[in-house]
Scaffold this motif. Structure first.
Motif, PDB file in Angstrom:
ATOM      1  N   THR A  74      -4.287  -3.341  10.062  1.00  0.00           N
ATOM      2  CA  THR A  74      -3.538  -2.736   8.875  1.00  0.00           C
ATOM      3  C   THR A  74      -4.504  -1.971   8.235  1.00  0.00           C
ATOM      4  O   THR A  74      -5.741  -2.126   7.806  1.00  0.00           O
ATOM      5  CB  THR A  74      -3.125  -3.847   7.628  1.00  0.00           C
ATOM      6  OG1 THR A  74      -2.251  -4.886   8.281  1.00  0.00           O
ATOM      7  CG2 THR A  74      -2.501  -3.135   6.601  1.00  0.00           C
ATOM      8  N   THR A  76      -6.582   0.774   5.810  1.00  0.00           N
ATOM      9  CA  THR A  76      -6.398   1.171   4.252  1.00  0.00           C
ATOM     10  C   THR A  76      -6.472   2.606   4.569  1.00  0.00           C
ATOM     11  O   THR A  76      -7.125   3.332   5.209  1.00  0.00           O
ATOM     12  CB  THR A  76      -7.809   0.503   3.790  1.00  0.00           C
ATOM     13  OG1 THR A  76      -7.840  -0.823   4.163  1.00  0.00           O
ATOM     14  CG2 THR A  76      -7.916   0.871   2.124  1.00  0.00           C
ATOM     15  N   THR A  86       2.151   4.359  -3.651  1.00  0.00           N
ATOM     16  CA  THR A  86       2.432   3.413  -2.590  1.00  0.00           C
ATOM     17  C   THR A  86       2.588   3.793  -1.152  1.00  0.00           C
ATOM     18  O   THR A  86       3.139   4.855  -1.012  1.00  0.00           O
ATOM     19  CB  THR A  86       4.172   3.046  -3.128  1.00  0.00           C
ATOM     20  OG1 THR A  86       4.269   2.632  -4.467  1.00  0.00           O
ATOM     21  CG2 THR A  86       4.592   1.881  -2.357  1.00  0.00           C
ATOM     22  N   THR A  88       2.298   2.299   2.792  1.00  0.00           N
ATOM     23  CA  THR A  88       2.150   1.210   3.833  1.00  0.00           C
ATOM     24  C   THR A  88       1.797   1.687   5.300  1.00  0.00           C
ATOM     25  O   THR A  88       2.080   3.076   5.603  1.00  0.00           O
ATOM     26  CB  THR A  88       3.723   0.525   4.074  1.00  0.00           C
ATOM     27  OG1 THR A  88       4.445   1.497   4.570  1.00  0.00           O
ATOM     28  CG2 THR A  88       4.068  -0.252   2.930  1.00  0.00           C
ATOM     29  N   THR A  90       0.569   0.627   9.483  1.00  0.00           N
ATOM     30  CA  THR A  90       0.305  -0.415  10.655  1.00  0.00           C
ATOM     31  C   THR A  90      -0.398   0.304  11.626  1.00  0.00           C
ATOM     32  O   THR A  90      -0.317   1.556  11.767  1.00  0.00           O
ATOM     33  CB  THR A  90       1.806  -0.761  11.178  1.00  0.00           C
ATOM     34  OG1 THR A  90       2.559   0.326  11.580  1.00  0.00           O
ATOM     35  CG2 THR A  90       2.555  -1.536  10.091  1.00  0.00           C
ATOM     36  N   ILE A 106       1.890   5.869   9.010  1.00  0.00           N
ATOM     37  CA  ILE A 106       1.691   5.691   7.852  1.00  0.00           C
ATOM     38  C   ILE A 106       2.907   6.114   7.108  1.00  0.00           C
ATOM     39  O   ILE A 106       3.231   7.468   7.235  1.00  0.00           O
ATOM     40  CB  ILE A 106       0.375   6.476   7.205  1.00  0.00           C
ATOM     41  CG1 ILE A 106      -0.685   6.196   8.084  1.00  0.00           C
ATOM     42  CG2 ILE A 106       0.157   6.672   5.904  1.00  0.00           C
ATOM     43  CD1 ILE A 106      -2.132   7.247   8.123  1.00  0.00           C
ATOM     44  N   THR A 107       3.503   5.296   6.016  1.00  0.00           N
ATOM     45  CA  THR A 107       4.764   5.751   5.371  1.00  0.00           C
ATOM     46  C   THR A 107       4.368   5.922   3.628  1.00  0.00           C
ATOM     47  O   THR A 107       3.760   4.868   3.025  1.00  0.00           O
ATOM     48  CB  THR A 107       5.619   4.621   5.300  1.00  0.00           C
ATOM     49  OG1 THR A 107       5.860   4.469   6.692  1.00  0.00           O
ATOM     50  CG2 THR A 107       6.943   5.065   4.616  1.00  0.00           C
ATOM     51  N   THR A 109       5.559   6.195   0.375  1.00  0.00           N
ATOM     52  CA  THR A 109       6.598   5.794  -0.241  1.00  0.00           C
ATOM     53  C   THR A 109       6.593   6.674  -1.712  1.00  0.00           C
ATOM     54  O   THR A 109       7.389   6.890  -2.072  1.00  0.00           O
ATOM     55  CB  THR A 109       6.747   4.177  -0.491  1.00  0.00           C
ATOM     56  OG1 THR A 109       6.862   3.723   0.656  1.00  0.00           O
ATOM     57  CG2 THR A 109       7.972   3.960  -1.409  1.00  0.00           C
TER      58      THR A 109
END
Length: 182
Positions: A74, A76, A86, A88, A90, A106-107, A109
């Motif tokens: 994951t 950073t 926000t 997220t 992976t 990378i999303t 949000t």
């Protein structure tokens, strides 16, 4: 019928008959063969050992392949300026010897006050040489990204940028791949 290694054989040593298993006879012995075929199972190399390619021509500093690993991590994710609200992320990687190939998704949000380049951590710290990779902004725009690892910032971070614009916007999904050496 192949031996199971549990069979016991009589051996005469210094005039005394001893019972020895096949496993006792072969323990610690090197196997010499022109070819090795495994019909089931895996070839397991002891920790700290590897496959030695020194029989091949070349002048390399190492001809021992002693590391292969696949995994997920994951990352950073931060921005070069401001703060992401926000996000997220992976990632997955394949490490073969000193070479690592990383894929990240990378999303964003909520982009918050962030701007500039995205910075994402790597699973392994990069070596001395800079690296460049490719990526794209979400599936809708398909904008080509530049990914790089450079010595002026920590070599444990990928920098994701687009020339003359920002990839940081709420709702963006960013994909990238980079190969580097540790």
């Amino acid at each position: 019928t192949p031996l199971a290694g549990t069979e016991v054989l009589p051996i005469v040593q210094s005039g005394v008959t001893k019972q020895v298993s096949v496993a006792n006879l072969t323990a610690g012995r090197a196997i010499s063969a022109t070819q090795l075929t495994l019909t089931t199972g895996n070839l397991i190399v002891a920790s700290g050992q590897g496959i030695d390619f020194s029989a091949t021509a070349g002048t390399g500093t190492s001809e021992l392949l002693a590391d292969y690993e696949e995994g997920t991590y994951t990352p950073t994710v931060t921005a070069s300026s401001g703060t992401l609200t926000t996000v997220t992320a992976t990632g997955n990687y394949t490490k073969i010897g000193r070479q690592v190939t990383v894929n990240v998704e990378i999303t964003l949000t909520n982009a918050g006050t962030a701007s500039g380049a995205l910075l994402a951590t790597l699973p392994f710290t990069a070596g001395l040489f800079p690296s460049i990779g490719i990526g794209r902004e979400d599936q809708n725009t398909g904008t080509t990204l530049q990914l790089r690892i450079q010595s002026s910032i920590p070599s444990s971070v990928i920098i994701l940028t687009i020339t003359n614009t920002t990839i940081i916007a709420t709702g963006n999904v960013v994909f990238g791949t980079i190969t580097y050496f540790v």
